[in-house]
Design a protein around this motif. Structure first.
Motif, mmCIF file in Angstrom:
data_model
loop_
_atom_site.group_PDB
_atom_site.id
_atom_site.type_symbol
_atom_site.label_atom_id
_atom_site.label_comp_id
_atom_site.label_asym_id
_atom_site.label_seq_id
_atom_site.Cartn_x
_atom_site.Cartn_y
_atom_site.Cartn_z
ATOM 1 N N SER A 1 0.829 -1.210 0.000
ATOM 2 C CA SER A 1 0.000 0.000 0.000
ATOM 3 C C SER A 1 0.868 1.265 0.000
ATOM 4 C CB SER A 1 -0.933 -0.010 1.217
ATOM 5 O OG SER A 1 -0.188 -0.155 2.406
ATOM 6 N N GLU A 2 1.982 1.220 0.721
ATOM 7 C CA GLU A 2 2.883 2.385 0.735
ATOM 8 C C GLU A 2 3.568 2.568 -0.609
ATOM 9 O OE1 GLU A 2 5.709 2.738 3.905
ATOM 10 O OE2 GLU A 2 4.224 2.212 5.424
ATOM 11 N N VAL A 3 3.933 1.439 -1.221
ATOM 12 C CA VAL A 3 4.553 1.506 -2.549
ATOM 13 C C VAL A 3 3.561 2.116 -3.534
ATOM 14 C CG1 VAL A 3 5.608 0.174 -4.413
ATOM 15 C CG2 VAL A 3 6.003 -0.489 -2.033
ATOM 16 N N ALA A 4 2.285 1.722 -3.399
ATOM 17 C CA ALA A 4 1.242 2.245 -4.283
ATOM 18 C C ALA A 4 1.124 3.762 -4.130
ATOM 19 C CB ALA A 4 -0.093 1.570 -3.972
ATOM 20 N N THR A 5 1.159 4.229 -2.889
ATOM 21 C CA THR A 5 1.085 5.671 -2.642
ATOM 22 C C THR A 5 2.263 6.389 -3.297
ATOM 23 O OG1 THR A 5 0.101 5.160 -0.514
ATOM 24 C CG2 THR A 5 0.863 7.412 -0.834
ATOM 25 N N LEU A 6 3.432 5.766 -3.181
ATOM 26 C CA LEU A 6 4.644 6.344 -3.769
ATOM 27 C C LEU A 6 4.512 6.464 -5.288
ATOM 28 C CD1 LEU A 6 7.457 7.297 -2.902
ATOM 29 C CD2 LEU A 6 8.263 4.960 -3.176
ATOM 30 N N ILE A 7 3.941 5.433 -5.897
ATOM 31 C CA ILE A 7 3.740 5.450 -7.350
ATOM 32 C C ILE A 7 2.804 6.601 -7.734
ATOM 33 C CG2 ILE A 7 2.714 4.201 -9.304
ATOM 34 C CD1 ILE A 7 3.683 1.596 -7.990
ATOM 35 N N THR A 8 1.727 6.747 -6.973
ATOM 36 C CA THR A 8 0.776 7.817 -7.265
ATOM 37 C C THR A 8 1.434 9.187 -7.107
ATOM 38 O OG1 THR A 8 -0.972 6.391 -6.423
ATOM 39 C CG2 THR A 8 -1.520 8.705 -6.725
ATOM 40 N N GLU A 9 2.205 9.347 -6.039
ATOM 41 C CA GLU A 9 2.872 10.630 -5.811
ATOM 42 C C GLU A 9 3.863 10.959 -6.928
ATOM 43 O OE1 GLU A 9 2.968 10.410 -0.924
ATOM 44 O OE2 GLU A 9 4.768 10.019 -2.090
ATOM 45 N N THR A 10 4.519 9.923 -7.436
ATOM 46 C CA THR A 10 5.581 10.152 -8.405
ATOM 47 C C THR A 10 5.061 10.239 -9.831
ATOM 48 O OG1 THR A 10 6.992 8.851 -6.949
ATOM 49 C CG2 THR A 10 7.857 9.347 -9.135
ATOM 50 N N TYR A 11 4.106 9.367 -10.166
ATOM 51 C CA TYR A 11 3.655 9.317 -11.556
ATOM 52 C C TYR A 11 2.253 9.881 -11.781
ATOM 53 C CZ TYR A 11 7.856 6.786 -12.551
ATOM 54 O OH TYR A 11 9.181 6.471 -12.704
ATOM 55 N N GLY A 12 1.569 10.174 -10.680
ATOM 56 C CA GLY A 12 0.274 10.827 -10.817
ATOM 57 C C GLY A 12 -0.883 9.905 -11.164
ATOM 58 N N PHE A 13 -0.634 8.607 -11.283
ATOM 59 C CA PHE A 13 -1.722 7.667 -11.571
ATOM 60 C C PHE A 13 -2.264 7.062 -10.288
ATOM 61 C CE2 PHE A 13 0.860 6.766 -15.575
ATOM 62 C CZ PHE A 13 0.148 7.689 -16.324
ATOM 63 N N PRO A 14 -3.598 6.976 -10.153
ATOM 64 C CA PRO A 14 -4.139 6.255 -8.993
ATOM 65 C C PRO A 14 -3.830 4.758 -9.118
ATOM 66 C CG PRO A 14 -5.906 6.907 -10.485
ATOM 67 C CD PRO A 14 -4.655 7.537 -11.007
ATOM 68 N N VAL A 15 -3.599 4.114 -7.981
ATOM 69 C CA VAL A 15 -3.314 2.678 -7.968
ATOM 70 C C VAL A 15 -4.415 1.972 -7.192
ATOM 71 C CG1 VAL A 15 -1.703 0.876 -7.267
ATOM 72 C CG2 VAL A 15 -0.830 3.104 -8.024
ATOM 73 N N ARG A 16 -5.057 0.996 -7.830
ATOM 74 C CA ARG A 16 -6.102 0.249 -7.138
ATOM 75 C C ARG A 16 -5.578 -1.105 -6.720
ATOM 76 N NH1 ARG A 16 -11.260 -0.114 -10.560
ATOM 77 N NH2 ARG A 16 -11.368 -2.274 -9.847
ATOM 78 N N LEU A 17 -5.679 -1.401 -5.433
ATOM 79 C CA LEU A 17 -5.229 -2.693 -4.931
ATOM 80 C C LEU A 17 -6.435 -3.595 -4.756
ATOM 81 C CD1 LEU A 17 -2.746 -1.361 -2.247
ATOM 82 C CD2 LEU A 17 -2.148 -2.383 -4.423
ATOM 83 N N GLU A 18 -6.493 -4.694 -5.522
ATOM 84 C CA GLU A 18 -7.625 -5.622 -5.430
ATOM 85 C C GLU A 18 -7.332 -6.672 -4.367
ATOM 86 O OE1 GLU A 18 -10.061 -5.836 -8.332
ATOM 87 O OE2 GLU A 18 -9.320 -3.882 -8.973
ATOM 88 N N GLY A 19 -8.358 -7.137 -3.735
ATOM 89 C CA GLY A 19 -8.177 -8.194 -2.733
ATOM 90 C C GLY A 19 -7.911 -7.589 -1.369
#
Lengths: 336, 198
Positions: free
Chosen positions: A274-292
């Motif tokens: 989840s933290e990695v996902a936040t980092l991706i969003t902050e850096t690349y501007g795309f929302p990340v959806r985690l399923e499951g």
């Protein structure tokens, strides 16, 4: 043989090229961007070589566990006669503000701020990292989606100040005026970071300001309470939470891994997805959806190239048991 | 690869018998040594023994040590010699042989075998696969050059091969990586790489 005749593999093994890819600084950036602009037809080879070098710098190996590290050390101690003693290295440590020295600033703050007649603002977009050299020789690496504002020039010997939103790494040049060191201040919404000459990382994302110090000394001052000051030592990580209006300080063993982003790499150690996902969003501007349900709790450990979204997602797939998908400016990560 | 600020200060303190400095040096380098050791021998027991021997040795011989230009480079060289020595001792050869019979068919490297064994649980593919498809020597050279940031000259000394061999090994390794990546990853996205002009 000059660079004009280089193949992809030649670039990938060239020392100066690798330095630009893995440990970029303002000189290597300037050289290679200039070279690319005059040799635009070679951009494919350059891109290809960059990617290979970043992949080569990935480390599939495993770190020893803390337990292994301690056990090995105990063995070494037993076999050396004078028994060097173990010193504690890790662990969270909360230090109450009471421990920090308190300084009354009185009216010094008045007249402190610059009037921005011709302020300069450096900004970065999604996925962009920018290296700046400030007029005093201070080097700044500005992470993606960030901005740094400063006066168009500083008077020599006068206060050096800059305003940051987002994240940046600073390598501040020491400066003297009349035999006294001239301080350098980074302002965020929450704190003022005052230094004389040092290396540190400031991050204002996620409703807080995080400061990590690798060298020298830092004095932190809360914006809302100018009287309170915290002295940081190398290896300290300080978080100021907007919601709690409180500072938390802890020691980290490897400060460099916290700002490896500036060298195009992310370092994770049991970091929740989840933290990695936040980092991706902050850096690349795309929302990340985690399923499951538990996907976000999966732990990521390793060093991955961070300057290309495709590589990041491929790395996550190879480290974890997940599938990633990038579609319509959105990223989905689901368990296999 | 040169010393970081403070490395040499620690080293000098350690040489005078400062146990705390010794402990700090250990903590500072144990992870990178461990990671590099795995490139030479996948057997973590061998790597751990070698790391212990290494630190016991430098402590016992501390008074006669010089101040290296790079403490890390110095430790890497010793570690490689230690591991080679353990691996070439008759006892270790016997042990390894047994392990090999258990895990490794002669045509597969240890890593590819592990990938196959764990394939169901762990999808080691694409990028990391690319590295694992190289020879162990190439992997070691790549590890030293790109992860640990040693110069060609230092790699030659650490691996005890000629400068030309280092160059050839790296060149071949990079070519190997490129071919694998060419097949696996669309280069369409390359242009999204961030190259920023200041």
């Amino acid at each position: 043989m000059g660079y004009e005749d280089f193949t992809t593999d030649d670039f990938a093994t060239d020392t100066y090229f690798c330095r630009w890819v893995l440990k970029p600084d303002i000189q290597t950036d300037a050289f290679w961007m200039e070279w690319l602009s005059t040799n635009a037809n070679r951009s494919r080879e350059i891109q290809q070589a960059r990617r290979i070098v970043l992949v080569a710098a990935m480390e599939p190996g495993n770190d020893p566990t803390e337990q292994t590290i301690d056990e090995l050390w105990q063995g070494i101690e037993q076999r050396t006669q004078s028994k060097p003693k173990i010193i504690a290295f890790t662990g969270w440590r909360m230090a109450g503000l009471a421990a920090a020295s308190i300084l009354l600033l009185l009216s010094a703050f008045i007249g402190y701020r610059y009037v921005f007649e011709a302020a300069k603002t450096y900004e970065t977009a999604n996925g962009e990292i920018r290296r700046l050299q400030l007029p005093d020789g201070t080097m700044v690496t500005l992470n993606a989606n960030s901005s740094l504002r400063m006066p168009s020039s500083w008077s020599h010997g006068g206060a050096r100040e800059a305003w940051l939103t987002g994240e940046a790494f600073f390598k501040v040049k020491k400066q003297q005026a009349d035999g006294h060191p001239v301080k350098f201040t980074v302002h965020t919404d929450d704190v003022d970071v005052e230094v004389k000459g040092t290396e540190f990382n400031v991050n204002t994302r996620q409703d807080k300001t995080r400061v990590i110090l690798s060298e020298g000394d830092i004095q932190l001052r809360l914006v809302n309470s100018k009287k309170e000051m915290l002295q940081m030592k190398p290896g300290d990580l300080v978080d100021f939470s907007k919601a709690k209006q409180a500072l938390a300080i802890r020691k980290v063993t490897d400060t460099r891994s916290w700002y490896s982003w500036k060298d195009n790499r992310w370092t994770f150690e049991s970091t929740p997805l989840s933290e990695v996902a936040t980092l991706i969003t902050e850096t690349y501007g795309f929302p990340v959806r985690l399923e499951g349900d538990s996907t976000g709790n999966q732990k990521v450990t390793g060093i991955i190239p961070s300057d290309n979204l495709e590589d990041i997602l491929a790395s996550l797939e190879s480290i974890l048991d997940v599938t990633t998908e990038q579609k319509d400016k959105q990223i989905r990560i689901q368990p296999n | 690869m040169e010393n970081d600020a403070g490395d040499l200060v620690l080293w000098k303190a350690f040489k005078t018998g400062d146990g705390e400095a010794f402990s700090k040096i250990y903590r500072l380098y144990v992870k990178v040594l461990y990671r590099y050791g795995q490139k030479i021998s996948p057997d973590t027991k061998v790597v751990e023994d070698a790391i212990q021997d290494l630190f016991v040795d430098i402590w016992n011989g501390r008074e006669n040590l010089t101040d290296p230009d790079s403490v890390k480079y110095y430790l890497f060289r010793i570690l490689r010699r230690k591991i080679s020595r353990i691996l070439t001792s008759p006892y270790a050869a016997e042990q390894l042989e047994e392990q090999h019979l258990e895990f490794i068919s002669p045509t597969e490297s240890f890593e590819t075998e592990m990938v196959r064994l764990e394939g169901d649980h762990l999808k080691l593919r694409k990028v990391q696969d690319a590295i694992l498809q190289l020879s162990s020597r190439q992997q070691e050279a790549i590890n030293l050059r790109y992860f640990h940031d040693f110069s060609h000259h230092q790699i030659a000394e650490i691996m005890d091969i000629s400068l030309q061999s280092v160059h050839n090994t790296l060149q071949k390794a990079m070519k190997g990586l490129r071919l694998v990546l060419d097949h696996n990853i669309e280069f369409l996205f390359l242009l999204s790489c961030t190259l920023i002009l200041f």
